[in-house]
Write a protein that holds these residues in place. Structure first.
Motif, PDB file in Angstrom:
ATOM      1  N   LEU A  61       0.956  -1.142   0.150  1.00 34.04           N
ATOM      2  CA  LEU A  61      -0.003   0.000  -0.041  1.00 34.04           C
ATOM      3  C   LEU A  61       0.874   1.211  -0.090  1.00 34.04           C
ATOM      4  CD1 LEU A  61      -2.798  -0.909   2.523  1.00 34.04           C
ATOM      5  CD2 LEU A  61      -3.086  -0.137  -0.108  1.00 34.04           C
ATOM      6  N   VAL A  62       1.705   1.327   0.810  1.00 30.45           N
ATOM      7  CA  VAL A  62       2.699   2.340   0.835  1.00 30.45           C
ATOM      8  C   VAL A  62       3.698   2.586  -0.454  1.00 30.45           C
ATOM      9  CG1 VAL A  62       4.737   3.283   2.187  1.00 30.45           C
ATOM     10  CG2 VAL A  62       3.171   2.277   3.451  1.00 30.45           C
ATOM     11  N   SER A  66       3.171   5.692  -3.353  1.00 26.43           N
ATOM     12  CA  SER A  66       4.272   6.315  -3.501  1.00 26.43           C
ATOM     13  C   SER A  66       4.705   6.367  -5.229  1.00 26.43           C
ATOM     14  CB  SER A  66       5.710   5.480  -2.888  1.00 26.43           C
ATOM     15  OG  SER A  66       6.746   6.147  -3.456  1.00 26.43           O
ATOM     16  N   ALA A  67       4.334   5.376  -5.633  1.00 24.04           N
ATOM     17  CA  ALA A  67       4.251   5.172  -7.068  1.00 24.04           C
ATOM     18  C   ALA A  67       3.329   6.177  -7.700  1.00 24.04           C
ATOM     19  CB  ALA A  67       3.719   3.507  -7.448  1.00 24.04           C
ATOM     20  N   VAL A  68       2.181   6.306  -7.334  1.00 22.94           N
ATOM     21  CA  VAL A  68       1.234   7.071  -7.998  1.00 22.94           C
ATOM     22  C   VAL A  68       1.571   8.786  -7.850  1.00 22.94           C
ATOM     23  CG1 VAL A  68      -0.447   7.685  -6.394  1.00 22.94           C
ATOM     24  CG2 VAL A  68      -1.048   7.549  -8.561  1.00 22.94           C
ATOM     25  N   LYS A  69       2.353   8.977  -6.796  1.00 20.72           N
ATOM     26  CA  LYS A  69       2.773  10.324  -6.305  1.00 20.72           C
ATOM     27  C   LYS A  69       4.047  10.568  -7.404  1.00 20.72           C
ATOM     28  CE  LYS A  69       1.197  10.846  -1.837  1.00 20.72           C
ATOM     29  NZ  LYS A  69       1.651  11.309  -0.311  1.00 20.72           N
ATOM     30  N   LYS A  70       4.680   9.408  -7.867  1.00 24.71           N
ATOM     31  CA  LYS A  70       5.696   9.774  -8.920  1.00 24.71           C
ATOM     32  C   LYS A  70       5.315   9.602 -10.161  1.00 24.71           C
ATOM     33  CE  LYS A  70       9.013   7.731  -5.712  1.00 24.71           C
ATOM     34  NZ  LYS A  70      10.101   6.747  -5.416  1.00 24.71           N
ATOM     35  N   GLU A  77      -1.416   0.621 -10.225  1.00 22.40           N
ATOM     36  CA  GLU A  77      -2.530  -0.207 -10.362  1.00 22.40           C
ATOM     37  C   GLU A  77      -2.295  -1.454 -10.051  1.00 22.40           C
ATOM     38  OE1 GLU A  77      -5.250  -1.801 -14.089  1.00 22.40           O
ATOM     39  OE2 GLU A  77      -4.354   0.098 -14.098  1.00 22.40           O
ATOM     40  N   THR A  78      -0.799  -1.946 -10.351  1.00 13.74           N
ATOM     41  CA  THR A  78      -0.300  -3.360 -10.272  1.00 13.74           C
ATOM     42  C   THR A  78      -0.288  -3.606  -8.789  1.00 13.74           C
ATOM     43  OG1 THR A  78       0.710  -3.556 -12.366  1.00 13.74           O
ATOM     44  CG2 THR A  78       1.589  -4.849 -10.508  1.00 13.74           C
ATOM     45  N   LEU A  79       0.365  -2.581  -7.948  1.00  8.90           N
ATOM     46  CA  LEU A  79       0.454  -2.750  -6.673  1.00  8.90           C
ATOM     47  C   LEU A  79      -0.773  -2.813  -5.810  1.00  8.90           C
ATOM     48  CD1 LEU A  79       3.468  -0.214  -6.117  1.00  8.90           C
ATOM     49  CD2 LEU A  79       3.463  -2.787  -5.934  1.00  8.90           C
TER      50      LEU A  79
END
Length: 180
Positions: A61-62, A66-70, A77-79
């Motif tokens: 989740l974290v 982090s991924a979407v913020k970047k 989506e995968t995570l």
């Protein structure tokens, strides 16, 4: 803003799953196959596994946020899909354990007992409440309703993270009392 066609399409599923999952878990939680006379081995090895899955969910989740913020939307989506898979795996193992094993009472005394039950009760309540939040947030994301997805995700994320982390904490607090 109006619902997208995808949101309308999945609305019945979201409502159904948000009711059926907690009711089924509650019903199955009260069924102990061994007490009903079935010759099944207790699945006593499962609690540390499903606690670890909760921990993995929290980490994923974290990482997803982090991924979407970047700007890594596909990774996000995968995570999130992995988080959902982990949650399903947790649920299956949790129910299987409780259907084959006796419940373990918490053995702590004093203030720690109140802390344990506070964490446990909030964990259980939020694990029920979070179901429609996760499903609606997910559908908004895959439907491209990004502003509405983002708005709801700000509520969903901390609740889901709390459920994942407290799942690990509950396990760590009760693990000394499991029968070996």
């Amino acid at each position: 803003m109006a619902m997208t066609e995808a949101e309308k399409k999945y609305k019945k599923w979201i409502v159904t799953l948000s009711i059926v999952i907690p009711v089924a878990v509650a019903a199955l939680f009260g069924v102990n196959l061994r007490k009903l006379g079935y010759d099944v081995e207790p699945l006593s090895f499962l609690p540390p596994i499903y606690a670890a899955i909760n921990g993995i969910t929290a980490i994923l989740l974290v990482a997803a946020v982090s991924a979407v913020k970047k700007g890594k939307v596909k990774l996000h989506e995968t995570l999130i899909k992995l988080c959902m898979a982990c949650s399903i795996a947790f649920l299956v193992m949790y129910v299987a354990y409780h259907m084959t094993s006796d419940s373990t009472p918490f053995g702590g005394e004093g203030a720690i007992r109140y802390v344990y039950y506070f964490i446990l009760i909030t964990h259980i309540l939020l694990s029920i409440i979070i179901i429609p939040f996760v499903l609606i947030t997910f559908v908004r994301g895959i439907a491209g309703a990004y502003e509405r997805h983002k708005k709801l995700a700000r509520i969903t994320y901390p609740m889901w993270l709390y459920v994942a982390v407290t799942g690990v904490v509950v396990y760590l607090m009760i693990s000394p009392y499991y029968a070996h």
